[in-house]
Write an enzyme that holds these catalytic residues in place. Sequence first.
Site, mmCIF file in Angstrom:
data_model
loop_
_atom_site.group_PDB
_atom_site.id
_atom_site.type_symbol
_atom_site.label_atom_id
_atom_site.label_comp_id
_atom_site.label_asym_id
_atom_site.label_seq_id
_atom_site.Cartn_x
_atom_site.Cartn_y
_atom_site.Cartn_z
ATOM 1 C CD GLU A 1 -7.913 -1.478 -6.597
ATOM 2 O OE1 GLU A 1 -6.820 -1.908 -7.016
ATOM 3 O OE2 GLU A 1 -8.112 -0.267 -6.372
ATOM 4 N N GLY B 1 -8.949 5.689 -4.661
ATOM 5 C CA GLY B 1 -9.018 6.137 -6.051
ATOM 6 C C GLY B 1 -10.177 7.083 -6.337
ATOM 7 C CG HIS C 1 -5.680 -3.561 -2.688
ATOM 8 N ND1 HIS C 1 -6.755 -3.140 -3.439
ATOM 9 C CD2 HIS C 1 -4.960 -2.454 -2.394
ATOM 10 C CE1 HIS C 1 -6.677 -1.825 -3.604
ATOM 11 N NE2 HIS C 1 -5.600 -1.382 -2.972
ATOM 12 C CB SER D 1 -7.787 9.800 -2.021
ATOM 13 O OG SER D 1 -8.584 9.090 -2.950
ATOM 14 C CE LYS E 1 -4.643 1.134 -6.522
ATOM 15 N NZ LYS E 1 -6.012 1.544 -6.221
ATOM 16 C CD GLU F 1 -5.400 0.486 0.863
ATOM 17 O OE1 GLU F 1 -4.674 1.393 0.446
ATOM 18 O OE2 GLU F 1 -5.699 -0.508 0.187
ATOM 19 C CG ASN G 1 -1.257 -0.993 -4.938
ATOM 20 O OD1 ASN G 1 -0.773 -1.657 -5.856
ATOM 21 N ND2 ASN G 1 -2.508 -1.151 -4.503
#
Length: 257
Positions: A99, A175, A97, A215, A11, A169, A9
């Site tokens: 985000e 991250g 996701h 991560s 991003k 996730e 991904n």
Amino acid sequence: MRKMIVAANWKMNLTLAEGRQLVEGILAGLPELNNEKEVVISSPFVHIAQTMGQLKGKSHIYTGAQNCAAEAAGAYTGEVSAAMLKDAGVAYVIIGHSERREYYKEDNATITKKVNLALANGLQVLFCCGEALEVRDANTQNAFVEGQIQDSLFHLDAAQLKNITIAYEPIWAIGTGRTASSAQAQEMHAHIRSVIAGKFGNEAANEMSILYGGSCKPSNADELFACADVDGGLIGGAALKAEEFLGIINAMKNAKK
Ligand code: PEP
């Protein structure tokens, strides 16, 4: 037989030149994979045509998108439809996701519409779920993740479910450099599989690929992928460097599954 998948991904990172160079590096070091193992490159929309060109004729490596619109077509400025992605040759689309859920306020109802459109257009869905730190601290993560799956996937039929891959996730691990332990990942993945089994039956649950994201890197991928219910990973930061991403792909290749 369920597949193992390592999906990048990217991003909102990389210029076209950087993306081209990264894919070149990945292709140069890509190990031979068997039919049950595959790699997905989920790039920003503007990279898709270039990445498609680079992956043409290659096996076990596919193009993905990071999002699609919740509407089929029309006056939705700035959006990209599932039909457009399919037409562009995209195989996978990431939906839900964290985000997107957090920064763009996508709720389970919106995510469900996206899942439906992606499936109706013949795309494979990488469906993301996972809890925030306060949910984990309250020890209510199992019910929370179950709710996300129930709201956005339980209306599907068995044939549609075959085109879903779940990515667990934990938001507190995305991250942040803080990875879920392999025991925490395995526990949640087993729970997710039991949720799928409860609704769709054991066979569907056994076939479901459940990826870990948060991560994941070459140094922890072996341990995570050794877990019985971890079928690969959705990779953010470590997918931006060919060497690191290849390290994770090799962990998938070497996983005894
Ligand atoms: C992600 O955002 O999907 C992700 C797993 O990111 P990272 O690997 O950087 O934690």
